[in-house]
Design a protein around this motif. Structure first.
Motif, PDB file in Angstrom:
ATOM      1  N   MET A  77      -4.178   0.692  -0.140  1.00 34.03           N
ATOM      2  CA  MET A  77      -3.028   1.352   0.474  1.00 34.03           C
ATOM      3  C   MET A  77      -1.898   0.356   0.739  1.00 34.03           C
ATOM      4  N   LEU A  78      -2.239  -0.808   1.253  1.00 32.12           N
ATOM      5  CA  LEU A  78      -1.220  -1.802   1.587  1.00 32.12           C
ATOM      6  C   LEU A  78      -0.496  -2.336   0.354  1.00 32.12           C
ATOM      7  N   ILE A  79      -1.252  -2.502  -0.742  1.00 31.60           N
ATOM      8  CA  ILE A  79      -0.656  -3.079  -1.951  1.00 31.60           C
ATOM      9  C   ILE A  79       0.015  -2.023  -2.828  1.00 31.60           C
ATOM     10  N   ALA A  80      -0.630  -0.871  -2.987  1.00 27.62           N
ATOM     11  CA  ALA A  80      -0.147   0.125  -3.949  1.00 27.62           C
ATOM     12  C   ALA A  80       0.908   1.071  -3.379  1.00 27.62           C
ATOM     13  N   LYS A  81       0.825   1.388  -2.111  1.00 22.41           N
ATOM     14  CA  LYS A  81       1.703   2.426  -1.560  1.00 22.41           C
ATOM     15  C   LYS A  81       3.175   2.054  -1.532  1.00 22.41           C
TER      16      LYS A  81
END
Length: 197
Positions: free
Chosen positions: A174-178
């Protein structure tokens, strides 16, 4: 099991109540012109008069739409950009979506399949359960989907909660892709702040 069913009924009841409330609120906002005049909308939310409270209200709304997905995420993403501008809108959207998605993951991890069944029909439920059988494949699918604008974060987060995915893996994805998909929304909708002025 009885406690889980009771909790699920409460969530379903809240969904119906909030849908009626939001429909009424939407009609009222339309009637007073909040959808065509950014000044009216900003005044209602209190962006200028309550600069600390307005982001808190927005956070709550964004998290709510993930946990009880009756408001399309596109609407709240757009609202964040229109109300707070592309930069603050991006920050508020990003942080609230990551937090709300993590809460959805944890709720499903706690209450299981019956929680997810409140939001998708039996046919979809069976289809989606096949996705999560292969842990590595589902993790890849999840990561790619989160990268893309328009991905159903609420449903994906719930499915991840049913899968064998670790919480740490979920948060890292979530932190990297969002940010990519939120940045796409922020860029696409930032012109609205000019349009409504």
């Amino acid at each position: 099991m009885a406690q889980k069913n009771h909790t699920n009924k409460i969530f379903k009841y809240l969904s119906y109540v909030m849908l009626i409330v939001l429909a009424g609120l939407g009609l009222y906002l339309w009637y007073i012109g909040a959808f065509t005049d950014i000044k009216i909308l900003r005044a209602i939310v209190g962006v200028d008069t309550h600069p600390l409270l307005a982001p808190v209200i927005f956070f709550a709304l964004q998290i709510f739409q993930i946990l009880i997905p009756i408001i399309p995420g596109t609407i709240t993403l757009t609202a964040g950009v229109v109300l707070f501008g592309p930069w603050l809108g991006f920050i508020y959207n990003y942080s609230s979506i990551v937090l709300g998605s993590t809460l959805a993951f944890l709720l499903v991890r706690r209450f299981g399949k019956s929680f997810v069944e409140n939001y998708i029909d039996e046919g979809q439920h069976t289809k989606y359960l096949k996705w999560i059988e292969d842990k590595q494949k589902f993790t890849r699918i999840f990561a790619i989907a989160i990268l893309l604008p328009g991905a159903p974060d609420d449903l994906l987060s719930m499915l991840a909660g049913l899968s064998a995915m670790r919480l740490r893996t979920f948060i890292i994805i979530m932190l990297i892709a969002k940010p990519l998909s939120i940045a796409a929304y922020s860029g696409a909708f930032s012109f609205l702040t000019q349009f409504f002025k």
